[in-house]
Design a protein around this motif. Structure first.
Motif, PDB file in Angstrom:
ATOM      1  N   GLN A   1      43.862  40.509  40.680  1.00  0.00           N
ATOM      2  CA  GLN A   1      42.645  41.210  41.087  1.00  0.00           C
ATOM      3  C   GLN A   1      42.606  42.571  40.387  1.00  0.00           C
ATOM      4  O   GLN A   1      43.655  43.120  40.042  1.00  0.00           O
TER       5      GLN A   1
ATOM      6  N   SER B   1      41.798  45.215  41.818  1.00  0.00           N
ATOM      7  CA  SER B   1      42.075  46.269  42.806  1.00  0.00           C
ATOM      8  C   SER B   1      43.304  47.089  42.421  1.00  0.00           C
ATOM      9  O   SER B   1      43.475  48.224  42.892  1.00  0.00           O
TER      10      SER B   1
ATOM     11  N   ARG C   1      44.435  33.638  38.191  1.00  0.00           N
ATOM     12  CA  ARG C   1      44.897  32.955  39.400  1.00  0.00           C
ATOM     13  C   ARG C   1      45.074  31.475  39.089  1.00  0.00           C
ATOM     14  O   ARG C   1      44.236  30.912  38.376  1.00  0.00           O
TER      15      ARG C   1
ATOM     16  N   ASP D   1      43.985  28.947  40.138  1.00  0.00           N
ATOM     17  CA  ASP D   1      42.912  28.171  40.791  1.00  0.00           C
ATOM     18  C   ASP D   1      42.557  26.998  39.890  1.00  0.00           C
ATOM     19  O   ASP D   1      42.509  27.128  38.676  1.00  0.00           O
TER      20      ASP D   1
ATOM     21  N   HIS E   1      34.899  28.159  39.780  1.00  0.00           N
ATOM     22  CA  HIS E   1      36.233  28.771  39.667  1.00  0.00           C
ATOM     23  C   HIS E   1      36.825  28.503  38.291  1.00  0.00           C
ATOM     24  O   HIS E   1      36.644  27.428  37.735  1.00  0.00           O
ATOM     25  N   TYR E   2      37.581  29.482  37.814  1.00  0.00           N
ATOM     26  CA  TYR E   2      38.314  29.323  36.565  1.00  0.00           C
ATOM     27  C   TYR E   2      39.624  30.084  36.724  1.00  0.00           C
ATOM     28  O   TYR E   2      39.664  31.092  37.439  1.00  0.00           O
TER      29      TYR E   2
ATOM     30  N   PHE F   1      39.355  34.831  34.982  1.00  0.00           N
ATOM     31  CA  PHE F   1      37.967  35.278  35.117  1.00  0.00           C
ATOM     32  C   PHE F   1      37.945  36.805  35.110  1.00  0.00           C
ATOM     33  O   PHE F   1      38.985  37.434  34.909  1.00  0.00           O
TER      34      PHE F   1
ATOM     35  N   GLN G   1      36.623  40.547  36.843  1.00  0.00           N
ATOM     36  CA  GLN G   1      36.104  41.233  38.034  1.00  0.00           C
ATOM     37  C   GLN G   1      35.619  42.622  37.652  1.00  0.00           C
ATOM     38  O   GLN G   1      36.104  43.220  36.693  1.00  0.00           O
TER      39      GLN G   1
ATOM     40  N   GLU H   1      35.689  46.022  39.522  1.00  0.00           N
ATOM     41  CA  GLU H   1      36.169  46.766  40.681  1.00  0.00           C
ATOM     42  C   GLU H   1      35.341  48.043  40.788  1.00  0.00           C
ATOM     43  O   GLU H   1      34.979  48.632  39.759  1.00  0.00           O
TER      44      GLU H   1
ATOM     45  N   GLU I   1      28.915  33.356  46.930  1.00  0.00           N
ATOM     46  CA  GLU I   1      29.700  34.582  47.095  1.00  0.00           C
ATOM     47  C   GLU I   1      29.892  35.255  45.738  1.00  0.00           C
ATOM     48  O   GLU I   1      30.232  34.592  44.770  1.00  0.00           O
ATOM     49  N   PHE I   2      29.644  36.541  45.664  1.00  0.00           N
ATOM     50  CA  PHE I   2      29.875  37.219  44.383  1.00  0.00           C
ATOM     51  C   PHE I   2      30.909  38.339  44.463  1.00  0.00           C
ATOM     52  O   PHE I   2      31.306  38.894  43.433  1.00  0.00           O
ATOM     53  N   GLY I   3      31.361  38.679  45.676  1.00  0.00           N
ATOM     54  CA  GLY I   3      32.394  39.707  45.710  1.00  0.00           C
ATOM     55  C   GLY I   3      32.910  40.006  47.099  1.00  0.00           C
ATOM     56  O   GLY I   3      32.379  39.541  48.109  1.00  0.00           O
TER      57      GLY I   3
ATOM     58  N   GLY J   1      35.115  44.406  44.784  1.00  0.00           N
ATOM     59  CA  GLY J   1      35.564  43.636  43.623  1.00  0.00           C
ATOM     60  C   GLY J   1      34.630  42.447  43.446  1.00  0.00           C
ATOM     61  O   GLY J   1      34.543  41.589  44.331  1.00  0.00           O
TER      62      GLY J   1
HETATM   63  C1  FA5 Z   1      39.267  40.089  45.677  1.00  0.00           C
HETATM   64  O1  FA5 Z   1      39.783  39.760  44.585  1.00  0.00           O
HETATM   65  C2  FA5 Z   1      39.356  41.466  46.186  1.00  0.00           C
HETATM   66  N1  FA5 Z   1      40.254  42.239  45.352  1.00  0.00           N
HETATM   67  C3  FA5 Z   1      37.959  42.087  46.196  1.00  0.00           C
HETATM   68  C4  FA5 Z   1      37.924  43.410  46.893  1.00  0.00           C
HETATM   69  C5  FA5 Z   1      38.013  44.577  46.149  1.00  0.00           C
HETATM   70  C6  FA5 Z   1      37.797  43.485  48.287  1.00  0.00           C
HETATM   71  C7  FA5 Z   1      37.972  45.802  46.776  1.00  0.00           C
HETATM   72  C8  FA5 Z   1      37.755  44.712  48.931  1.00  0.00           C
HETATM   73  C9  FA5 Z   1      37.825  45.851  48.157  1.00  0.00           C
HETATM   74  P1  FA5 Z   1      38.241  37.729  46.130  1.00  0.00           P
HETATM   75  O2  FA5 Z   1      39.508  36.970  45.976  1.00  0.00           O
HETATM   76  O3  FA5 Z   1      37.289  37.255  47.168  1.00  0.00           O
HETATM   77  O4  FA5 Z   1      38.488  39.256  46.403  1.00  0.00           O
HETATM   78  O5  FA5 Z   1      37.506  37.701  44.709  1.00  0.00           O
HETATM   79  C10 FA5 Z   1      36.349  38.473  44.478  1.00  0.00           C
HETATM   80  C11 FA5 Z   1      35.332  37.690  43.693  1.00  0.00           C
HETATM   81  O6  FA5 Z   1      35.901  37.177  42.490  1.00  0.00           O
HETATM   82  C12 FA5 Z   1      34.815  36.440  44.405  1.00  0.00           C
HETATM   83  O7  FA5 Z   1      33.778  36.793  45.285  1.00  0.00           O
HETATM   84  C13 FA5 Z   1      34.285  35.630  43.260  1.00  0.00           C
HETATM   85  O8  FA5 Z   1      33.005  36.102  42.872  1.00  0.00           O
HETATM   86  C14 FA5 Z   1      35.258  35.953  42.165  1.00  0.00           C
HETATM   87  N2  FA5 Z   1      36.282  34.903  42.028  1.00  0.00           N
HETATM   88  C15 FA5 Z   1      37.362  34.685  42.793  1.00  0.00           C
HETATM   89  N3  FA5 Z   1      38.096  33.651  42.333  1.00  0.00           N
HETATM   90  C16 FA5 Z   1      37.467  33.206  41.205  1.00  0.00           C
HETATM   91  C17 FA5 Z   1      37.729  32.175  40.249  1.00  0.00           C
HETATM   92  N4  FA5 Z   1      38.808  31.406  40.312  1.00  0.00           N
HETATM   93  N5  FA5 Z   1      36.853  32.006  39.232  1.00  0.00           N
HETATM   94  C18 FA5 Z   1      35.772  32.798  39.133  1.00  0.00           C
HETATM   95  N6  FA5 Z   1      35.470  33.795  39.986  1.00  0.00           N
HETATM   96  C19 FA5 Z   1      36.304  33.995  41.022  1.00  0.00           C
END
Ligand code: FA5
Length: 339
Positions: free
Chosen positions: A182, A184, A208, A210, A216-217, A220, A222, A224, A281-283, A309
């Protein structure tokens, strides 16, 4: 005709033809020279051929041989001139140096990948909201990826099956390293170095294990975001994310916040965007946990802040109506050229 006269006629014919063809500058001049020397009815070569009939019988072999040599040489001079003139047509005075009506050469110009284009646009939008760009490493230690983010040792998010831990050649002791899961991590790195107030974004790759599917990939991107100041509230978080979403996806986009949990924010939310007849879901986001602020030496009594994120690919997909995240990483030029 005496042989000597015939030969000298041929000599002057050859030198005259070579000169005329050699100096012809355009197709018209060349055609005039061709008619003069190689004209079928009364060209000078034809006339010389007629002269051959008047040479004495015993001189015929020598005269004929010379005639053939001259004929071949004159034809060769014509062909060379023809190739030269058609390769570089003569310019008339005042004529442009190139022919603007000719079809142009097609250059294949490269483009930024759609995800890179998205990143540039997100930076631009967040820049207008006062966020500057920070950067962090993709290879992280457990402290920045977990511990400082309030994710203790026994937490399942740290398990080997949920992360890409790195086996570093020759390294058997010391803290394990991993590909960050992440962005973060960058929050921590920025707060370690900066005194509040802070207002940054950080965009980059995360990893990840995943399984790849439509949304999912395993690798990917993010974005932040982190804002720390006095009196920052959840209302600021919601309005920044709403402003961001309408700037990037259009005024008519619907977003919603769902209560959620992240170890480093309290309270926490997940943000969804409306896409057709469903939500995506986008974040994740929330108010930075006081434990996290204390761990980097900020006073949680004085400062508060929010973090988020967001999944860059998901935003890019919604914007361009892409159904499958895998299309972004198949590297099919026909797909990529559309952006
Ligand atoms: C996080 O990674 C947290 N670090 C986000 C955060 C930051 C929360 C700061 C609070 C404060 P999460 O695992 O839900 O959260 O991932 C965030 C976003 O990344 C998801 O909503 C999605 O849009 C995207 N995401 C997650 N996994 C994948 C994936 N395998 N492939 C593509 N996009 C993904």
């Amino acid at each position: 005709m005496p042989l000597q006269d015939f030969i000298s006629t041929l000599d002057s014919l050859q030198s005259g033809a070579t000169k005329a063809f050699g100096s012809a500058q355009d197709a018209d001049a060349l055609e005039a020279a061709r008619i003069e020397f190689l004209g079928a009815k009364s060209g000078r070569v034809k006339e010389a051929q007629k002269g051959l009939g008047t040479v004495a019988k015993e001189d015929k072999p020598a005269a004929g041989k010379r005639f053939n040599e001259v004929k071949v040489a004159v034809e060769a001079a014509f062909e060379a001139a023809q190739a030269r003139v058609s390769a570089s047509p003569a310019k008339k005075p005042g004529e442009p140096l190139f022919d603007p009506t000719l079809p142009g050469k097609k250059f294949r110009i490269g483009k930024l990948h759609p995800v890179s284009q998205t990143i540039e646009e997100l930076k631009e939008i967040m820049g207008r909201l006062g966020f500057t760009v920070a950067d962090g490493p993709e290879i992280e230690d457990e402290y920045h990826n977990f511990e400082a983010l309030n994710i203790p040792l026994e937490h399942p998010a740290r398990s080997a099956s949920d992360n890409f831990y790195l086996a570093v050649a020759g390294k058997t002791t010391g803290e394990p390293l991993l590909l960050r899961s992440q962005t973060s991590t960058v929050q921590i790195r920025v707060m370690e170095k900066t005194k509040p107030p802070v207002r940054i974004i950080s965009l980059g790759r995360v990893y990840r294990p995943d399984e790849a599917d439509m949304t999912h990939y395993p690798m990917f991107h993010q974005m932040e975001g982190l804002m720390i100041d006095r009196h920052v509230t959840m209302a600021h978080l919601k309005s920044v994310l709403r402003m961001f979403a309408t700037s990037y996806l259009g005024q008519d986009v619907h977003i919603r916040f769902r209560p959620s949990f992240f170890p480093f924010t309290e309270p926490s939310v997940e943000a969804d965007m409306r896409w057709g007849d469903r939500w995506m879901e986008f974040g994740g986001a929330g108010m930075v946990d006081p434990n996290v602020l204390a761990a980097v030496g900020y006073d949680p009594e004085e400062f508060s802040g929010f973090a988020f994120g967001l999944g860059v690919e998901r935003l890019c997909m919604r914007r361009h109506d892409l159904k499958d995240i895998r299309d972004l990483y198949t590297n099919d030029v026909r797909f990529l050229q559309q952006f």
